[in-house]
Design a protein around this motif. Structure first.
Motif, mmCIF file in Angstrom:
data_model
loop_
_atom_site.group_PDB
_atom_site.id
_atom_site.type_symbol
_atom_site.label_atom_id
_atom_site.label_comp_id
_atom_site.label_asym_id
_atom_site.label_seq_id
_atom_site.Cartn_x
_atom_site.Cartn_y
_atom_site.Cartn_z
ATOM 1 N N ARG A 217 41.498 55.235 36.451
ATOM 2 C CA ARG A 217 40.113 55.364 37.856
ATOM 3 C C ARG A 217 39.361 53.788 37.515
ATOM 4 O O ARG A 217 38.973 53.389 38.503
ATOM 5 C CB ARG A 217 39.411 56.185 37.789
ATOM 6 N N SER A 218 38.957 53.479 36.520
ATOM 7 C CA SER A 218 37.971 52.766 35.385
ATOM 8 C C SER A 218 38.704 51.446 36.157
ATOM 9 O O SER A 218 37.968 50.294 36.486
ATOM 10 C CB SER A 218 37.961 52.503 34.550
ATOM 11 N N THR A 222 35.507 49.281 38.683
ATOM 12 C CA THR A 222 35.189 48.039 38.036
ATOM 13 C C THR A 222 36.080 46.731 39.646
ATOM 14 O O THR A 222 34.291 46.084 39.623
ATOM 15 C CB THR A 222 36.472 47.657 36.678
ATOM 16 N N GLY A 223 36.863 47.317 40.054
ATOM 17 C CA GLY A 223 37.028 46.268 40.963
ATOM 18 C C GLY A 223 35.861 46.889 41.555
ATOM 19 O O GLY A 223 35.329 45.261 42.725
ATOM 20 N N ILE A 224 35.742 47.564 42.644
ATOM 21 C CA ILE A 224 35.036 47.431 43.800
ATOM 22 C C ILE A 224 32.758 47.139 43.498
ATOM 23 O O ILE A 224 33.020 46.595 44.567
ATOM 24 C CB ILE A 224 34.385 49.928 43.903
ATOM 25 N N LYS A 225 33.221 47.896 41.957
ATOM 26 C CA LYS A 225 31.556 47.005 41.300
ATOM 27 C C LYS A 225 31.864 45.547 42.002
ATOM 28 O O LYS A 225 30.596 45.131 42.544
ATOM 29 C CB LYS A 225 30.739 47.464 40.252
ATOM 30 N N ASP A 226 32.421 44.891 40.950
ATOM 31 C CA ASP A 226 32.518 43.960 41.343
ATOM 32 C C ASP A 226 32.555 42.773 42.990
ATOM 33 O O ASP A 226 31.915 41.895 43.696
ATOM 34 C CB ASP A 226 34.238 42.758 41.017
ATOM 35 N N VAL A 227 33.710 43.612 43.933
ATOM 36 C CA VAL A 227 33.371 43.102 45.478
ATOM 37 C C VAL A 227 31.932 43.859 45.817
ATOM 38 O O VAL A 227 31.217 42.881 46.217
ATOM 39 C CB VAL A 227 34.086 44.229 45.836
ATOM 40 N N ILE A 228 31.476 44.695 45.601
ATOM 41 C CA ILE A 228 30.332 45.192 45.828
ATOM 42 C C ILE A 228 29.115 44.085 45.488
ATOM 43 O O ILE A 228 28.303 43.559 46.352
ATOM 44 C CB ILE A 228 29.100 46.197 45.328
ATOM 45 N N ASP A 229 28.980 43.568 44.028
ATOM 46 C CA ASP A 229 28.215 42.588 43.823
ATOM 47 C C ASP A 229 28.526 40.857 44.595
ATOM 48 O O ASP A 229 26.933 40.564 44.719
ATOM 49 C CB ASP A 229 28.648 42.193 42.213
ATOM 50 N N ARG A 230 29.512 40.939 44.725
ATOM 51 C CA ARG A 230 29.853 39.978 45.492
ATOM 52 C C ARG A 230 29.540 39.964 47.168
ATOM 53 O O ARG A 230 28.636 39.333 47.714
ATOM 54 C CB ARG A 230 31.006 39.195 45.843
ATOM 55 N N ALA A 231 29.315 41.090 47.751
ATOM 56 C CA ALA A 231 29.324 41.507 48.617
ATOM 57 C C ALA A 231 27.357 41.008 48.866
ATOM 58 O O ALA A 231 26.674 41.664 50.114
ATOM 59 C CB ALA A 231 29.449 42.668 49.565
#
Length: 449
Positions: A217-218, A222-231
């Protein structure tokens, strides 16, 4: 001419017709492939053809599946437009949006898009739109693809599984998001972090628990958090594909509350199948991200109930029997993908009704919501002015999944033998019954009604 004397091409009448106002007794008039009237039952609409919806059926808007891998051209032995769209129609799906990879060439420039349109044009039994692809080095191709009508752009954070569609780095994702922001297009992301997966145990042989441990799950979190940060930093629109990790729901909720332009989907396999029930060697169940435990599934359903998850789509990702069932049943080498285009509504409804979730909500998630994501203004709802796309659904009819009755190309299914409730008895595209013989589907383009 008054409504009372106008004769429609088609009139459908039923005690249960689902519109934005809910399920009620209504008559629907269709003219030139468009819904021209929705009136209370008994209004007496006149039609060249009249269809009476049976007492055990509900007339639904046709479903929209915005996550389908058709694979043609190039890997047509895996799937093709004729077989995929027949399967879609059999499941009440009247519009699909095709993913840009697994076909050869991938849809990463306008020439490749035209190749794909060329092979789809005379084969489609439902309406078909196309996603573009975002890969290293094609930023300059994004605007021409957008202007050519793709509905947005798919990318991966990690190996896609096919060499012709490599992943983007986070810096490249930020660059592409900034580019797409200029014309308000959408980046849709397979968000599993490659570094987390590199550090996880490697999948080994037929043991499902080993495969599950290899895609923790991590990695998604992690990937979702990174995408959110760029969005967040770019102000662009981002969409998270096939959410399987419930641990990411809090981050997603917070980002949405903050105003990040984020949407999220999940898929029937994450809402129905459970890791604890997958036998070792059963590679029909392999997908990425993987099917997780029952407790995780419960939390995904909570995310649906509270609106954190925006839509449910199939991620129909078929392959040949040989690729899906290698000798020895090794999860490390089998192709990852679930074929559920035909079964999505029945799968989700079977589980939803156990959990007290109304059919109206499920249809919203599988029709209006994906139509909204892709900007398909004429799809997704049963109302005046929309295309006359319908599914006739018997919500209480039970059936057993028989691979022989599935319309997708290869006889592989994680649902073989599963008992489901809710059968699609007919589908209509612009007022015509989809018979699976005469292809009537149109090719759709973003911004063109």
């Amino acid at each position: 001419m008054s409504q009372e004397t106008e004769k429609y091409d088609l009139v459908l009448r039923g005690e249960r017709v689902l519109t934005a106002e809910g399920i009620g007794a209504r008559e629907v008039g269709v003219k030139d492939g468009v819904i021209a009237a929705v009136e209370p039952l008994g209004a007496g609409l006149a039609g060249e053809r009249v269809v009476e919806i049976a007492a055990d059926e509900i007339l639904l808007p046709g479903l929209v599946d915005s996550h389908v891998h058709v694979n043609e051209p190039g890997r047509t032995e895996w799937e093709g437009f004729a077989s995929a769209t027949r399967a879609a129609a059999a499941g009440g799906v009247t519009t699909i949006v095709d993913m840009p990879l697994n076909s050869i060439p991938p849809t990463v420039d306008v020439d490749a898009l035209e190749v794909k349109r060329g092979v789809a044009r005379d084969q489609a039994h439902v309406d078909v739109g196309f996603w573009g692809g975002a890969v290293p080095g094609n930023t300059a191709q994004l605007r021409p693809l957008h202007e050519a009508g793709v509905f947005g752009f798919k990318c991966f954070l990690l190996d896609s599984g096919v060499p012709e569609f490599p992943p983007l780095s986070l810096d490249e994702i930020e660059t592409d998001l900034a580019e797409l922001k200029q014309y308000d297009s959408l980046l849709i992301v397979h968000a599993e972090d490659p570094h987390v997966i590199e550090e996880a145990p490697q999948p080994d042989g037929p043991v499902y628990a080993n495969f599950l441990a290899s895609r923790p799950r991590s990695a998604e979190d992690t990937g979702i958090k990174d995408v959110i940060d760029r969005a967040r930093s770019t102000g662009a629109r981002a969409h998270i594909l096939h959410l399987s990790s419930s641990d990411a729901l809090g981050e997603i909720r917070d980002a949405k509350a903050e105003g990040v332009r984020l949407t999220v989907e999940t898929c029937p396999h994450y809402l129905v199948l459970k890791a604890e029930e997958i036998p070792d060697g059963a590679t029909a169940f392999k997908c990425c991200p993987p099917i997780r435990e029952s407790g995780n599934q419960d939390l995904l359903w909570e995310g649906i109930a509270d609106g954190t998850i925006d839509l449910i789509v199939s991620d129909h990702s078929p392959a040949t029997v040989e690729l899906k069932h290698p000798e020895g049943g090794g999860f490390d080498v089998a192709w990852g993908g679930i074929s559920s285009l035909q079964l999505g509504l029945a799968l989700v409804w079977t589980e939803a009704r156990k959990r007290g979730i109304a059919l109206e909500r499920i249809v919203e998630l599988m029709s209006a919501a994906p139509a909204a994501l892709t900007g398909l203004q004429r799809k997704g709802r049963l109302e005046v002015g929309k295309d006359a796309d319908f599914a006739v659904f018997a919500p209480d009819e039970a059936f057993t999944v028989d691979i022989a009755n599935l319309r997708h190309k290869n006889p592989v299914s994680a649902y073989a033998g599963r008992e489901l409730t809710g059968a699609v008895r007919a589908a209509y595209l612009r007022g015509e019954v989809i018979d699976g013989v005469a292809p009537r589907g149109r090719l759709l383009a973003h911004g063109v009604d």
